[in-house]
Design a protein around this motif. Structure first.
Motif, short mmCIF file in Angstrom:
data_model
loop_
_atom_site.label_atom_id
_atom_site.label_comp_id
_atom_site.label_asym_id
_atom_site.label_seq_id
_atom_site.Cartn_x
_atom_site.Cartn_y
_atom_site.Cartn_z
N LEU A 106 -10.62 1.32 3.39
CA LEU A 106 -9.41 0.73 3.17
C LEU A 106 -9.79 0.03 1.86
CD1 LEU A 106 -9.07 -0.58 6.67
CD2 LEU A 106 -7.65 1.22 5.52
N SER A 107 -9.14 0.53 0.81
CA SER A 107 -8.89 0.09 -0.64
C SER A 107 -7.75 -0.20 -1.33
CB SER A 107 -9.83 0.68 -1.62
OG SER A 107 -9.54 2.25 -1.84
N VAL A 120 -0.96 1.95 2.87
CA VAL A 120 -0.28 1.55 4.24
C VAL A 120 -0.72 2.62 5.27
CG1 VAL A 120 1.31 0.74 5.57
CG2 VAL A 120 0.91 -0.08 3.38
N ASP A 121 -0.20 3.79 4.82
CA ASP A 121 -0.58 4.94 5.85
C ASP A 121 -1.74 5.28 6.05
OD1 ASP A 121 2.34 5.17 5.59
OD2 ASP A 121 2.10 6.83 4.20
N ASN A 122 -2.66 4.95 5.01
CA ASN A 122 -4.21 5.24 5.14
C ASN A 122 -4.61 4.08 6.34
OD1 ASN A 122 -6.68 6.25 5.01
ND2 ASN A 122 -7.12 4.60 3.34
N SER A 123 -4.23 2.93 6.08
CA SER A 123 -4.63 1.98 7.16
C SER A 123 -4.29 1.95 8.48
CB SER A 123 -4.26 0.62 6.70
OG SER A 123 -2.77 0.29 6.46
N LYS A 124 -2.89 2.75 8.66
CA LYS A 124 -2.39 2.80 10.01
C LYS A 124 -3.38 4.06 10.49
CE LYS A 124 2.18 1.79 9.27
NZ LYS A 124 3.82 2.23 9.08
N SER A 125 -3.66 5.03 9.91
CA SER A 125 -4.69 6.40 10.15
C SER A 125 -5.78 5.92 10.65
CB SER A 125 -4.61 7.37 9.16
OG SER A 125 -3.20 7.96 8.76
N PRO A 144 -4.80 -0.14 -3.85
CA PRO A 144 -4.56 0.77 -5.05
C PRO A 144 -4.99 0.37 -6.43
CG PRO A 144 -2.46 0.05 -4.04
CD PRO A 144 -3.40 -0.56 -3.21
N ASP A 145 -5.22 0.93 -7.31
CA ASP A 145 -5.53 0.49 -8.72
C ASP A 145 -4.39 -0.06 -9.37
OD1 ASP A 145 -8.12 1.52 -8.26
OD2 ASP A 145 -7.39 3.32 -9.00
N ASN A 146 -3.10 0.52 -9.12
CA ASN A 146 -1.79 -0.13 -9.76
C ASN A 146 -1.09 -0.78 -8.59
OD1 ASN A 146 0.17 -0.50 -11.39
ND2 ASN A 146 0.98 1.39 -11.37
N LYS A 147 -1.27 -2.10 -8.50
CA LYS A 147 -0.79 -2.87 -7.72
C LYS A 147 0.94 -3.03 -7.83
CE LYS A 147 -4.91 -5.59 -7.23
NZ LYS A 147 -5.32 -7.13 -7.33
N GLU A 148 1.38 -2.47 -8.85
CA GLU A 148 2.77 -2.67 -9.16
C GLU A 148 3.49 -1.13 -8.71
OE1 GLU A 148 4.04 -5.21 -9.85
OE2 GLU A 148 2.42 -6.33 -10.50
N ASP A 149 2.79 -0.27 -8.39
CA ASP A 149 3.16 1.08 -7.92
C ASP A 149 3.36 1.09 -6.33
OD1 ASP A 149 3.97 3.58 -7.58
OD2 ASP A 149 2.15 4.50 -8.20
N VAL A 150 4.83 1.15 -5.90
CA VAL A 150 5.16 0.99 -4.76
C VAL A 150 4.69 2.32 -3.89
CG1 VAL A 150 7.18 1.11 -3.08
CG2 VAL A 150 7.17 -0.22 -5.21
N GLU A 151 4.82 3.58 -4.55
CA GLU A 151 4.18 4.78 -3.90
C GLU A 151 2.63 4.55 -3.31
OE1 GLU A 151 4.35 9.64 -4.45
OE2 GLU A 151 4.92 8.30 -5.98
N SER A 152 1.73 3.98 -4.32
CA SER A 152 0.40 3.93 -3.85
C SER A 152 0.15 2.81 -2.95
CB SER A 152 -0.29 3.53 -5.37
OG SER A 152 -0.23 4.22 -6.37
N TRP A 153 1.06 1.90 -2.96
CA TRP A 153 1.12 0.76 -1.71
C TRP A 153 1.49 1.54 -0.45
CZ3 TRP A 153 -1.70 -3.37 -1.20
CH2 TRP A 153 -1.93 -4.08 -2.10
N SER A 154 2.31 2.50 -0.66
CA SER A 154 2.73 3.14 0.73
C SER A 154 1.50 4.11 1.40
CB SER A 154 3.97 3.98 0.34
OG SER A 154 4.47 4.74 1.40
N LYS A 155 0.98 4.90 0.56
CA LYS A 155 -0.33 5.56 0.67
C LYS A 155 -1.41 4.74 1.18
CE LYS A 155 0.80 9.23 -2.65
NZ LYS A 155 0.16 10.07 -3.66
#
Length: 242
Positions: free
Chosen positions: A88-89, A104-109, A91-102
């Motif tokens: 659970l890490s 969050v999906d990983n944390s749910k998984s 994203p490197d780019n904290k401003e990228d919404v798509e990276s944050w979405s991935k």
């Protein structure tokens, strides 16, 4: 022995009959003879078993094992399992919404995965002991079946060896060996008797020759006497006339 004439011949021994194998140097002699015989049987089942096919393909029905076997054959290092998906890490780019979405999906998984693990642990705690007992009972039953089958095979092998021993007629072989020894003895006695008779016959022939020679000598002396008698009469008449 011709391999083509006897293609299915299996070299066998009778250890309970052929006790000579225990003699000094006999086993090495037998091994040498067997080796010479096996060299003639190039197409025998034994040679076919030794000539293992070089193009044999392992794990035809298991691509995973086939790939792993190929890796080991090539001497490559094992590929470590990718564990990045379980981390659970952020994203490197904290401003990228798509990276944050991935993320969050990983944390749910991961949360669902942990939930399933807890559920499996509860099932294991509740039913695991009985499942293992049942599994052990099944294994014990299979073990008993295997032991029973093994005992049946052993008994079958024992009966087969008894049958082989009976069919191979060990007592009959010993009886024939005794008979052969007796006949050899009788043959030697006959040969000795024949040799004695031949010697006696030679002596008789020699005696016959001697008697013939003596008879000829006697006959010759008689002839000489007969020839000398007329001469004596003539001389007597001449003396009378004188």
């Amino acid at each position: 022995m011709d391999t083509n004439e006897y293609p299915e011949v299996t070299i066998d021994s009778l250890p309970y009959i052929d006790h000579e194998i225990g003699y000094e140097g006999m086993r090495a002699k037998v091994d040498k003879l067997v080796e010479q015989e096996m060299r003639k049987r190039s197409n025998s089942k034994r040679d076919q078993a030794l000539n293992f096919p070089s193009n044999f393909e392992f794990f035809k029905n298991s691509p995973i094992l086939a790939t792993e076997y190929q890796r080991v054959q090539q001497g490559k290092a094992i590929v470590e399992m990718d564990t990045s998906r379980y981390k659970l890490s952020e994203p490197d780019n904290k401003e990228d919404v798509e990276s944050w979405s991935k993320a969050v999906d990983n944390s749910k998984s991961q949360l669902q995965h942990q939930d399933l693990r807890l559920f499996n642990l509860e099932l294991l705690q509740k039913y695991g002991a009985n499942a293992w007992r049942l599994h052990n009972f099944q294994l014990e039953h299979e073990l008993q079946q295997y032991q029973k089958t093994l005992e049946e095979y052993r008994q079958s092998i024992l009966e087969l060896n008894k049958q082989r021993k009976t069919e191979q007629a060990g007592s009959q072989i010993e009886s024939l060996e005794l008979k052969w020894t007796k006949m050899i003895g009788q043959t030697l006695q006959v040969e000795v008797a024949c040799a004695s008779l031949e010697s006696e016959l030679r002596q008789l022939k020699q005696r016959e020759q001697e008697l013939i020679a003596q008879l000829e000598l006697v006959n010759q002396n008689d002839d000489d006497k007969v020839e000398s008698q007329p001469n004596s009469e003539d001389e007597a008449e001449k003396e009378k006339e004188a």
